[in-house]
Design a protein around this motif. Structure first.
Motif, PDB file in Angstrom:
ATOM      1  N   ARG B  92       0.796  -1.227   0.000  1.00  0.00           N
ATOM      2  CA  ARG B  92       0.000   0.000   0.000  1.00  0.00           C
ATOM      3  C   ARG B  92       0.825   1.271   0.000  1.00  0.00           C
ATOM      4  O   ARG B  92       0.301   2.345  -0.276  1.00  0.00           O
ATOM      5  N   CYS B  93       2.087   1.184   0.334  1.00  0.00           N
ATOM      6  CA  CYS B  93       2.887   2.408   0.471  1.00  0.00           C
ATOM      7  C   CYS B  93       2.945   3.158  -0.861  1.00  0.00           C
ATOM      8  O   CYS B  93       3.376   2.610  -1.872  1.00  0.00           O
ATOM      9  N   PRO B  94       2.495   4.425  -0.878  1.00  0.00           N
ATOM     10  CA  PRO B  94       2.482   5.163  -2.149  1.00  0.00           C
ATOM     11  C   PRO B  94       3.882   5.488  -2.660  1.00  0.00           C
ATOM     12  O   PRO B  94       4.045   5.839  -3.819  1.00  0.00           O
ATOM     13  N   GLN B  96       6.286   3.223  -2.263  1.00  0.00           N
ATOM     14  CA  GLN B  96       6.864   1.886  -2.459  1.00  0.00           C
ATOM     15  C   GLN B  96       8.061   1.609  -1.569  1.00  0.00           C
ATOM     16  O   GLN B  96       9.034   0.981  -1.979  1.00  0.00           O
TER      17      GLN B  96
ATOM     18  N   ARG C 256      -0.644  10.663  -6.338  1.00  0.00           N
ATOM     19  CA  ARG C 256       0.555  10.704  -5.480  1.00  0.00           C
ATOM     20  C   ARG C 256       0.927   9.297  -5.020  1.00  0.00           C
ATOM     21  O   ARG C 256       1.364   9.115  -3.892  1.00  0.00           O
ATOM     22  N   ASP C 257       0.710   8.339  -5.882  1.00  0.00           N
ATOM     23  CA  ASP C 257       0.898   6.957  -5.466  1.00  0.00           C
ATOM     24  C   ASP C 257       1.557   6.186  -6.604  1.00  0.00           C
ATOM     25  O   ASP C 257       0.970   6.035  -7.673  1.00  0.00           O
ATOM     26  N   GLN C 258       2.778   5.715  -6.349  1.00  0.00           N
ATOM     27  CA  GLN C 258       3.505   5.043  -7.428  1.00  0.00           C
ATOM     28  C   GLN C 258       2.885   3.714  -7.821  1.00  0.00           C
ATOM     29  O   GLN C 258       3.219   3.166  -8.863  1.00  0.00           O
ATOM     30  N   ASN C 259       1.974   3.219  -7.008  1.00  0.00           N
ATOM     31  CA  ASN C 259       1.248   2.006  -7.407  1.00  0.00           C
ATOM     32  C   ASN C 259       0.124   2.342  -8.370  1.00  0.00           C
ATOM     33  O   ASN C 259      -0.464   1.458  -8.980  1.00  0.00           O
ATOM     34  N   LYS C 323      -3.411   8.916   5.239  1.00  0.00           N
ATOM     35  CA  LYS C 323      -3.838   8.176   4.061  1.00  0.00           C
ATOM     36  C   LYS C 323      -4.543   6.948   4.612  1.00  0.00           C
ATOM     37  O   LYS C 323      -3.927   6.128   5.306  1.00  0.00           O
TER      38      LYS C 323
END
Lengths: 738, 220, 435
Positions: B92-94, B96, C256-259, C323
């Motif tokens: 879940r870490c944005p 990564q 704002r989320d690399q996923n 978040k």
């Protein structure tokens, strides 16, 4: 001039002929409306229907056309006849779709339709085909005020489209703030590192562009005229003045940095090691690519630097800026990289409350973290200078502690203050004197003041979300940080947009056409000089400062500055101002031609004057949803409530209308009026009308004014019906039949 | 390599507040420690942890503490020992961040420095498990269970064994538990060689991190 | 349709949302010939689906009305709806663009009288309302739709209802034989303004958009406020139609989320602040209704700060710096429970809400890599201003994550870039004629 000849065309489609007696309407048009030709058609907007009208225009010399069919907002393109005057009687959205199809309603519905036919015939007879403003200037040069990033960009982009540009810069060099920066925030992927500002190249391109003339050490000493014909006295410091002409003006006068000495709690001024972001740019430039940044107190290399965000910004405290300058988070990141890129072992801490790096700024933020810049959510309470460096005290909002950091150098992120010149509305509206230190940027010779009106917090921005380049001084477009705090990338886009608007202004001025929002309108105001009492209401109330006074103190309209809202026409107590196709008479005659039933008939008449952009479309949409409202109303669309002259109200009351509703847009701070002040002045005028009502011994409820939105599709019919109930309750207007 | 002794400060060193020396120490010595600086304090890791409520300092707070230079509080904390490697936080870490690995890295580093909380059960289990498996190359399950039962004293061990007796008998009946394994555990062939390999691996690992051999490894 | 008059001095604008409309009108009001293409049956794009704009809380339909009037009054703009670009050939100053036009099955005779819709019962997904309801297969897309013309859904064609619709139309406006069309358009410059689309919320697994009815996106929430929207203008949660009075807004849903999306979508903070004011509008100032905004950073720059402070002063709006880690459903009543940690001082929460609104991120509808075989864009697919793109210029949200005001600025700038190209073409041709 050719003889006026009216043709009335009644559409029988969309259920009109099922609901209405079209023969009776035709009879009304010919006998009362004085139509020379009256025709009915089963499908008037069809090619055959339109062709029928065109052949009458050609064969019968019809030059006044009444279309009795649907709303003026429907089939607009089909009924666009640009050689004749046209009026629409709204039988579909205005009558049959808003009245329930019931036997009991037949009579009142027919009366409604007949009135709309009368009104359309009366209106079109008062209309003249607008010929376009002939007082046009033909100058297509663009004057750019300010030689920073915004001004340079506006100049180059205008020149690239083929226009000659005059660029006035008050200092001795081009480049503005950008030339004082060591590097700028990246504008392209990978958004990882500070980049060259590019300002040198811009300056070079401006200096070598044969289409651009640069005036350094110069300012606009006097600006007069209108789009297509501005005249500007450009003066130099030495006092030499010469006059140039331009068709449009781009104001790129930029910003002044906030005076950090107003922040004693942050130690500014108490130590040379506490500086603002602009000063750090100087230190970074001095260090260059080879050296390290040194602290001012002892020239020792900075080993630890702390950036304090929102210094004197986003704050209610007196002397602070209430707004966010938007660029400073990215700027702090960039500046922290100056240190890290040179020496990764330097400690760089950014103390912020919200890190605001929108869009691709997120990449820049990531890059900063990768480089080891530390971000800490913290609220700085004080900065205490030491012998060298300073200690920054703050609340660490994550760790929930009060703590401090020692730093060799502290950089305060202070904000931008617009160079918007003199706050003209403050001068005219408030008793307290305005900021005496403000210096005018444009020195406009306009009656309403020397600069462009400011919106909020001293910025000369547009109030309109959809229309960022809306300006209250036609042909003058602000861009860059003078209208909103912004960074260089935004300023360049903004300047390019402003250049387009300037080009558009000169192209329209040459053709005598109106600017936004009535773009392309060829009508313009004129006045009957012999009737004018020089009361100056028109010059004061014009939302766009278009009207000056001539040497004999008569209004001088400056047609190219006019936006055709008609606020002047509504303001005029002696009714001498009119447009060719929109005047006191085009509306007044409609009001007069409604048949007012006898008091005994118990059929009230309610006049609705509706803003054509919001209230009128809302009524149309109510009709599309087949919502119903009272058969007593007769609706007349107006350009803006600002154009409503009180004579319409008093005439209507005198001729027996039982109630009058004015439907306009929201006023006040978050006004939604497209002509800025139209709704506001209408409210003012109506508050004064209560005296008149008292004199006539009429109930104050007989005149009502409402703020409505275009989406009030359900609310409007309810509002109307409630009002009809009120009128029924207070009874008929005693002036009927007089 | 400019790695110097200062990279390996004695346990009592206090890091300066917000001055990055502890952050750098973590980057140099903790597995995946170079990711700590990438945290944006959103807290999704802390909220995602199924054992979250057991953490005195959740991961995102530990990262902030590292940046704030709270060296002792971080390394002596039992928080990172709470991690059970579920990987919820990582997915879940944005940004990564390999949060699970960083937690284990921090725990490991504190252990090496000898300042990890001595009585932390996770740490003790890890050590019992490691000794068990490293001894023969294969886990002696019965021995492991007994050692765990008696980890907190003889009385506690008896109580635990009694409590689990039913399950033990059931496992014995189905052939899942061999009581003789306690004495005749069959490890891998040539477990000595495994131990040589492990020693070598540790040497390489320590050299990679610039750690002096055996400085804190012995600390219990 | 095949006789579209265009030359290499024509500017082609792709997309008639606020950006495309602005670019087209600004260019045309400078005297340029413009062809404006729109994929949908009506113009207005994403903003026509918005209830209010921030920060003025005014109605998008108002500005669209002005723009439509400008459009109707300007013969230099030729609007073609239901049209999509399939190929671009040529180079700056001389493009030939292939356009595919889907059949509307209703021609220009339509008077919007609505008779066809009365005889059609078949319903289709209501895409204007993000499929939160259905609409008749003969329909006007929305109240303010322009062109003000009905259309028939292709699924209706061949059915008896289609014949009935044709039969009831007195104006011969229904043409069941209408076919797909291909068009070739000459243009000197192209403004690409295809806007944005919401990120696929189902991909954010932990928030359960695909599993829980009461988790919706911000664009869907916006439609609920419209009196003519799927809930008749009431904030009714999907699971049971109960009034939503305790609403959670999750910021950075995808952004704002690399996923998911690496960039910040810029608008979502202001959008949620705006939407938090809908509760007072709906239930009154003194109601018990409350909003909770879960955020990482509140990103509202320049004078938007004023709006933020106004909302902060409202006791019914709570801000939680967090978040959100996960959303679960309370199966007994359909409530959503948000789990996470408020990182300002470490406070763990499990908060119950009636409804959860995901402030969904913005991504380009058509990534730069899909335009003309791939033009220069950033890694999120937003078009960059680049000399290698020839005279194809991004405008509005095709070029960056922008709010409406900035999109209009961007579109105005793009109009000038296009004008520069066609003016160069015109000058070159004049020179040739001069020779």
């Amino acid at each position: 001039m050719t003889e006026p000849k009216l043709g009335a065309y009644i559409c029988k489609g969309c259920g009109i002929s099922e609901r209405l007696n079209c023969d009776q309407l035709a009879q009304v048009a010919s006998s009362e409306g004085k139509a020379a030709v009256v025709r009915q058609h089963p499908f008037l907007c069809s090619a055959a229907g339109v062709e029928m009208i065109r052949s009458d225009m050609a064969g019968q010399g019809i030059n006044q056309v009444v279309i009795a069919a649907c709303s003026r907002r429907a089939k607009t393109e089909a009924f666009a006849f640009d050689t004749v005057t046209t009026s629409r009687a709204n039988l579909r959205e205005g009558v049959i779709w808003i009245r329930p199809d019931h036997e009991d309603n037949q009579e009142t519905t027919q009366e409604m339709a007949a009135d709309y036919v009368r009104m359309a015939c009366a209106e079109v007879q008062q209309m003249r085909q607008p010929g376009g403003n002939t007082e046009t200037g033909v100058n297509k040069q663009i004057l750019v005020v300010g030689g920073g990033i915004s001004g340079l960009t506006a100049a180059l982009e205008s020149a690239a489209a083929g226009y000659h540009v005059l660029l006035v810069e008050k200092s001795a060099a081009l480049g503005g703030w950008a030339s004082k920066l060591y590097r700028s925030i990246p504008t392209r992927e990978p958004y990882a590192d500070p980049q060259d500002t590019g300002v040198e190249l811009l300056i070079h391109r401006v200096q070598t562009d044969p289409q651009i003339t640069v005036y350094l050490n110069s300012y606009c000493n006097r600006t007069s005229g209108a789009p297509g014909q501005f005249s500007i006295d450009i003066s130099t410091e030495s006092g030499a003045t010469h006059t140039v002409n331009a068709g449009a003006i781009i104001q790129a006068s930029g910003f002044t940095r906030y005076d950090a000495s107003q922040l004693p709690e942050l130690g500014y001024g108490q130590s040379p090691d506490i500086i603002d972001q602009a000063e750090l740019e100087r230190l970074a430039s001095a260090a260059g690519t080879e050296g390290s940044i040194v602290r001012p107190s002892d020239q020792a290399e900075v080993k630890a630097v702390v950036f304090v965000q929102c210094a004197g910004q986003r704050s209610n405290q007196p002397g602070h800026l209430p707004y966010c300058s938007g660029f400073c988070c990215n700027a702090a990141i960039k500046q922290a990289m100056y240190f890290k890129d040179n020496n990764p072992s330097v400690d760089t801490v950014i103390l912020y409350t919200d890190l605001r790096t929108p869009g691709n700024g997120e990449d820049f933020y990531r890059s900063a973290q990768r480089k080891g810049i530390t971000f800490s959510k913290g609220k700085v309470t004080s900065v205490v200078p030491g012998k060298q460096g300073a200690e920054v005290f703050f609340d660490d909002l994550i760790l929930d502690t009060q703590t401090s950091i020692q730093a060799d150098l502290v950089v305060l992120a202070t904000g931008q203050i617009a160079n918007a010149g003199i706050d003209v509305e403050h001068v005219t509206s408030a008793e307290e004197p305005t900021d005496k230190t403000a210096i005018s940027v444009l020195n406009l010779s306009y009656r309403q003041g020397p600069d462009v009106p400011q919106l909020k917090h001293g910025f000369a921005d547009s109030h309109f979300i959809c229309f960022p380049y809306e300006t209250r001084r036609t042909g003058i477009y602000a861009c860059g940080p003078v209208r909103r705090p912004m960074d260089m990338a935004q300023a360049r886009i903004d300047a390019t947009g402003a250049a387009l608007k300037a080009i558009q202004a000169v192209e329209n001025a040459v053709l005598g056409r109106a600017a936004h929002p009535r773009s392309g309108d060829l009508s313009f105001p004129s006045f009957r000089k012999e009737g004018c009492t020089q009361c100056k209401r028109c010059t004061v109330e014009c939302p766009f400062g278009a009207i000056d006074e001539d040497e004999n103190r008569y209004p001088l309209f400056n047609e190219s500055r006019c936006r055709r809202c008609g606020t002047c026409m509504g303001a005029c107590p002696v009714r001498v101002i009119s447009f060719q196709n929109y005047s006191v008479d085009t509306v007044g005659q409609q009001i007069k031609h409604v048949e007012i039933p006898d008091e005994m008939d118990e059929k009230p008449r309610i006049l609705i004057l509706a803003c054509e952009n919001d209230a009128y479309p809302a009524l149309d949409m109510a009709a599309h949803n087949r919502l119903s409202y009272s058969a007593w109303v007769r609706v007349i669309p107006v350009r803006c409530l600002g154009s409503v002259n009180t004579i319409w109200i008093t005439d209507a009351l005198n001729s027996g209308y039982d109630g009058i509703m004015l439907l306009g847009c929201k006023k006040g701070d978050n006004y939604q009026c497209h002509f800025v002040k139209g709704s506001e002045v209408a409210h003012d005028r109506m508050s004064k009308i209560s005296d008149t009502l008292e004199q006539l011994q009429l109930e104050k409820e007989r005149v009502a004014i409402h703020e409505v939105e275009i989406t009030d599709i359900q609310r409007l019919p309810a509002l109307i019906n409630d009002y009809a109930d009120v009128i029924e309750k207070i009874g008929m207007n005693p002036f009927k039949g007089f | 390599m400019e790695k110097s002794a200062s990279k390996q400060p004695p346990p009592t060193t206090t890091a300066e507040k917000y001055r990055n020396n502890f952050l750098r120490e973590v980057e140099d010595n903790v597995e995946e420690g170079e990711w700590v600086k990438m945290c944006i304090q959103c807290g999704v890791c802390s909220g995602s942890c199924p054992l979250g409520s057991a953490w005195e300092h959740p991961p995102q707070e530990l990262f902030m503490m590292i940046r704030a230079g709270q060296r002792e509080q971080v390394l002596r904390s039992d928080s990172m020992w709470m991690c059970t490697s579920c990987y919820n936080c990582i997915v879940r870490c944005p940004r990564q961040l390999p949060i699970t690995h960083i937690m284990h890295g921090l725990a490991n580093y504190a252990h090496r420095l000898g300042i990890a909380p001595a009585q932390n059960p996770t740490r003790r289990f890890a050590k019992i498990f490691w000794d068990n498996i490293a001894h023969s190359g294969r886990v002696n399950e019965l021995l492991l269970s007994i050692k765990l039962y008696f980890m907190n004293g003889f009385g506690e061990g008896i109580r635990m064994a009694y409590h689990m007796a039913g399950m033990g008998f059931a496992m014995f009946k189905t052939g899942r538990l061999d009581p003789f394994g306690l004495f005749m555990h069959k490890g891998i062939d040539n477990a000595k060689e495994l131990q040589t390999m492990l020693t070598k691996a540790r040497e390489i690992e320590d050299r990679r991190r610039g750690l002096g051999l055996g400085v804190a490894v012995k600390a219990d | 349709m095949a006789d579209v008059i265009a030359s290499n001095e024509t500017i082609l604008v792709v997309g008639a949302g606020i950006s495309g409309l602005t670019a087209a009108l600004e260019a045309a009001e400078c005297g340029k010939q413009v062809i404006l293409l729109e994929k949908n049956p009506a113009i207005g794009g994403r903003v026509s689906q918005l209830y209010r704009y921030f920060p003025k809380l005014c109605k998008p339909a108002c500005g669209l009305e002005i723009n439509v009037r400008r459009l109707k009054a300007n013969p230099r703009v030729r609007l073609i709806t239901m049209a999509e670009v399939t190929a671009i050939d040529g180079q700056a100053g001389d493009y030939t663009v292939s356009v595919h036009i889907r059949p509307r099955f209703v021609n220009e005779n339509c008077t919007a009288c609505g008779a066809c819709a009365e005889v059609v019962n078949q319903e289709i997904e209501d895409t204007f309302n993000y499929n939160m309801g259905t609409v008749k297969a003969a329909y006007l897309p929305h109240n303010a739709a322009y062109p003000q013309r009905y259309l028939l859904d292709p699924s209706l064609i061949g059915s008896p209802e289609a014949q009935a619709a044709k039969a009831v139309c007195k104006y011969d406006a229904i043409d069941l034989e209408m076919q797909d069309e291909q068009l070739q358009i000459k243009a000197g410059a192209i403004i690409w303004a295809t806007g944005w689309k919401p990120y696929d919320a189902a991909k954010i697994q932990a928030y359960g958009y695909d599993r829980f009815e009461n988790v919706i996106t911000s664009v869907e929430f916006e439609r609920m406020m419209d009196k003519y929207g799927p809930t008749g203008g009431r904030l009714l949660r999907p699971s049971d139609g109960k009034e939503a009075r305790n609403i959670a807004f999750i910021q950075c849903a995808g952004s704002r989320d690399q996923n998911h999306l690496p960039h910040c979508s810029r608008i979502c903070c202001m959008a949620s602040l705006k939407q938090s004011t809908y509760l007072s509008e709906q239930y009154g100032q003194d109601s018990d209704a409350r909003a909770s905004i879960y955020y990482i950073d509140i990103r509202v720059i320049d004078r938007f700060e004023d709006f933020y402070r106004k909302v902060q002063a409202d006791e019914k709006v709570h801000f939680i710096k967090s978040k959100v880690a996960s959303v679960v459903e309370d199966s007994s009543n359909g409530d959503v429970i948000l789990h996470g940690v408020n990182t300002e001082g470490y406070h763990r929460y499990a908060n119950h809400h009636d409804l959860c609104v995901l402030a969904i991120g913005m991504q380009p509808s058509v990534p730069a890599s899909k335009i003309n075989g791939g033009i220069r864009g950033d890694s999120s697919g937003f078009i960059e201003l680049d000399i290698n793109n020839g005279a194809i210029f991004g405008a509005g949200c095709a070029s960056n994550a922008l709010d409406v005001n900035r999109a209009a600025q961007s579109a105005t700038a793009a109009a000038l870039y296009a004008i520069q190209t066609v003016n160069r073409v015109a000058r070159a041709e004049q020179t040739m004629i001069g020779e």
